[in-house]
Design an enzyme around this catalytic site. Structure first.
Site, PDB file in Angstrom:
ATOM      1  CD  GLU A 190     -12.182  -1.010  -0.571  1.00  0.00           C
ATOM      2  OE1 GLU A 190     -11.129  -1.560  -0.226  1.00  0.00           O
ATOM      3  OE2 GLU A 190     -13.101  -0.781   0.224  1.00  0.00           O
ATOM      4  NE  ARG A 229      -3.491  -2.235   2.771  1.00  0.00           N
ATOM      5  CZ  ARG A 229      -4.525  -2.294   3.591  1.00  0.00           C
ATOM      6  NH1 ARG A 229      -4.896  -1.231   4.273  1.00  0.00           N
ATOM      7  NH2 ARG A 229      -5.184  -3.417   3.737  1.00  0.00           N
TER       8      ARG A 229
HETATM    9  C1  8ZB Z   1      -9.923  -0.573   6.640  1.00  0.00           C
HETATM   10  C2  8ZB Z   1     -10.188  -2.024   6.812  1.00  0.00           C
HETATM   11  C3  8ZB Z   1      -9.779  -2.565   8.144  1.00  0.00           C
HETATM   12  C4  8ZB Z   1     -10.321  -3.956   8.358  1.00  0.00           C
HETATM   13  C5  8ZB Z   1      -9.285  -6.002   8.256  1.00  0.00           C
HETATM   14  C6  8ZB Z   1      -9.049  -5.463   9.637  1.00  0.00           C
HETATM   15  C7  8ZB Z   1     -10.163  -4.458   9.751  1.00  0.00           C
HETATM   16  C8  8ZB Z   1      -6.975  -5.996   7.265  1.00  0.00           C
HETATM   17  C9  8ZB Z   1      -6.727  -8.082   6.767  1.00  0.00           C
HETATM   18  C10 8ZB Z   1      -7.982  -7.930   7.349  1.00  0.00           C
HETATM   19  C11 8ZB Z   1      -8.404 -10.155   7.132  1.00  0.00           C
HETATM   20  C12 8ZB Z   1      -6.343  -9.387   6.358  1.00  0.00           C
HETATM   21  N1  8ZB Z   1      -8.111  -6.617   7.649  1.00  0.00           N
HETATM   22  N2  8ZB Z   1      -6.127  -6.875   6.714  1.00  0.00           N
HETATM   23  N3  8ZB Z   1      -8.820  -8.950   7.546  1.00  0.00           N
HETATM   24  N4  8ZB Z   1      -7.198 -10.402   6.573  1.00  0.00           N
HETATM   25  N5  8ZB Z   1      -5.144  -9.614   5.778  1.00  0.00           N
HETATM   26  O1  8ZB Z   1      -9.644  -4.862   7.513  1.00  0.00           O
HETATM   27  O2  8ZB Z   1      -9.135  -6.475  10.602  1.00  0.00           O
HETATM   28  O3  8ZB Z   1     -11.355  -5.126  10.079  1.00  0.00           O
END
Ligand code: 8ZB
Length: 488
Positions: free
Chosen positions: A171, A100
């Site tokens: 996205e 990112r």
């Molecule tokens: C802005 C988005 C944040 C959300 C989840 C976080 C939070 C981020 C991963 C993921 C599963 C990943 N999140 N990276 N969930 N696998 N590699 O995005 O927990 O809810």
């Protein structure tokens, strides 16, 4: 940098493209004609936009997790598990934080450390490092369509490799992937970078390949009033449409009051359509995404299922086209595949159970959506005025003037003067609307709503309410009352 909301010229685009593809070795494997042919051979059932359009026509709410690990074989297994055991209708590939930030050398170290240690040392899937062929391995190993989800201010190379790699949805946006994520990227720059992404997708579209685009709706995910996030979503939809994008999913993050949440999606869908039509984009498809609660979660897994299920209910009662699902591990970090699938199944139970109910025409929802639309109309009108009709110019001026102001954003290009707080029934209102271009009647509406709460709590309207609200859900409540442990 002079930026305008106009389709990038071929000259400008292809000159930039050459530099982008030379930036990292995997860029040289991107060949446009080959990618068009590859994309055209993907069956309809695995095209993201097709599945959304189908759900939209049947009034269904699809479910989608977030997920991503460092190694591609592990990533494939994870996504297969989520579609088989989690009943996911749509799949993600969540990209790691190094990618990112365009830090591909560090992502490479992460891949190697993951190989050595046998567990993922990255918090997502490093698409750029893996390159086109490995991405094709991933996207073709699954039954459901796959979307790239990230948070990248400069996503140009990532977009190139993703689309060539067979992903059918993407996205992000120049505002929504900058202001909530970054301190010092200028809006001029990130809007220009995202014009590149949208133009690339426009060029694929012109070659007969439709890629779904999704602005990131929840922004900072913390008490964002619906009219602010909805306005940003519409601006990003317009900016994308100008570059030739034809399939857009606008999003919103759950605030927690059911009436307001349903009204927000209702206003978002109606106004996105209205603005796209107004600027001549009648042929752009619009669907919606509802994000389950993006703020702090309870530590307890059972309590988390409560939060997850409430989000699922709001999403389906609002008739959102899809819902992005949280997991019972939210308070801990990246979830296990089992926890991820558990959140999905809880959500699926609710979306299936409630699919025949709609709250869209309930009088309280209609009234609330009129307020949200009035606020959105005021913001968007001012943006247009500041840009003399140009939404890219207007957006930059609007952030400078605080006409758009996103609560709790780290960016120094955001005024940070607007302050939200919940009213007595948990709807998010403005404690301070600062430079938002609202008329006296709208300001008075918010003021009265907060005074009603203050009377009930026997305290003055103050910043303490905001603090209490930010932590309330983690403690088991929606409205942060004084002495919150009892929440009397
Ligand atoms: C802005 C988005 C944040 C959300 C989840 C976080 C939070 C981020 C991963 C993921 C599963 C990943 N999140 N990276 N969930 N696998 N590699 O995005 O927990 O809810």
């Amino acid at each position: 940098m002079e930026i305008k909301n106009q389709k990038l010229t071929d000259d400008r685009f292809y000159k930039e493209r050459k530099e982008i593809l030379e930036h990292w070795p995997t860029g040289k494997d991107v060949e446009f004609q080959n990618s068009v042919e590859y994309q055209k051979a993907i069956p309809q059932s695995r095209r993201f936009g097709e599945k959304l359009a189908q759900a939209d026509s049947q009034n269904l709410t699809l479910i989608q997790p977030r997920a991503g690990v460092a190694l591609y074989d592990e990533h494939i297994k994870l996504l297969q598990y989520l579609e088989n055991e989690g009943e996911a209708d749509l799949l993600p590939t969540t990209v790691d934080s190094y990618t990112r930030l365009n830090r591909y050398t560090e992502a490479q170290t992460g891949i190697e450390r993951s190989r050595e240690s046998g567990r993922s040392m990255l918090n997502g899937f490093p698409i750029v490092n893996w390159g086109v062929d490995i991405c094709r391995k991933v996207t073709s190993a699954l039954t459901a369509p796959v979307q790239v989800r990230h948070g990248t201010p400069d996503a140009r190379l990532l977009t190139e490799i993703s689309i060539a790699g067979g992903f059918t949805s993407y996205e992000g946006g120049g505002i929504s992937y900058n202001i909530p994520y970054s301190k010092s990227h200028s809006l001029e720059k990130t809007i220009a970078h995202w014009q590149y992404t949208d133009r690339l997708i426009g060029i694929y579209q012109e070659a007969g390949v439709s890629i779904n685009r999704e602005p990131f709706g929840p922004l900072t995910g913390t008490l964002v009033p619906p009219s602010i996030s909805n306005s940003v979503a519409i601006i990003e939809a317009l900016l994308a449409a100008v570059q030739g994008v034809k399939d857009i999913t606008v999003g919103y993050g759950q605030c927690g009051n059911l009436i307001q949440d349903v009204a927000a999606i209702k206003a978002l869908k109606a106004m996105t359509r209205q603005y796209l039509d107004k600027f001549g984009f009648k042929d752009v498809k619009v669907t919606t995404v509802f994000h389950q609660w993006m703020g702090g979660f309870p530590q307890d897994e059972s309590k988390s299922f409560g939060v997850i299920s409430w989000g699922a209910a709001a999403a389906v009662l609002a008739k959102a086209t899809k819902v992005i699902v949280k997991t019972p591990h939210e308070a801990m970090g990246v979830p296990t595949k089992e926890a991820n699938a558990a959140g999905l199944r809880a959500t699926k139970q609710i979306t299936s159970m409630l699919k025949d109910q709609s709250f869209l025409e309930i009088p309280a929802v209609v009234a609330e959506s009129e307020i949200i639309k009035a606020e959105m109309g005021a913001i968007l009108e001012k943006v247009e005025e500041l840009g003399r009709g140009d939404y890219a110019v207007g957006t930059i001026a609007a952030f400078e003037a605080g006409v758009i102001d996103i609560p709790f954003a780290p960016s120094r290009y955001n005024a940070g003067k607007v302050m939200p707080a919940r009213d007595n029934s948990g709807a998010v209102r403005f404690l301070e609307s600062a430079n938002l271009p609202f008329g006296e009647d709208l300001k008075k509406f918010h003021q009265e709503k907060l005074e009603e709460r203050a009377r009930y709590e026997n305290r003055a309207v103050s910043f303490q309410m905001v603090i209490d609200d930010v932590y309330a859900i983690g403690k088991g409540f929606l409205v942060g009352r004084p002495n919150t442990n009892k929440n009397q």
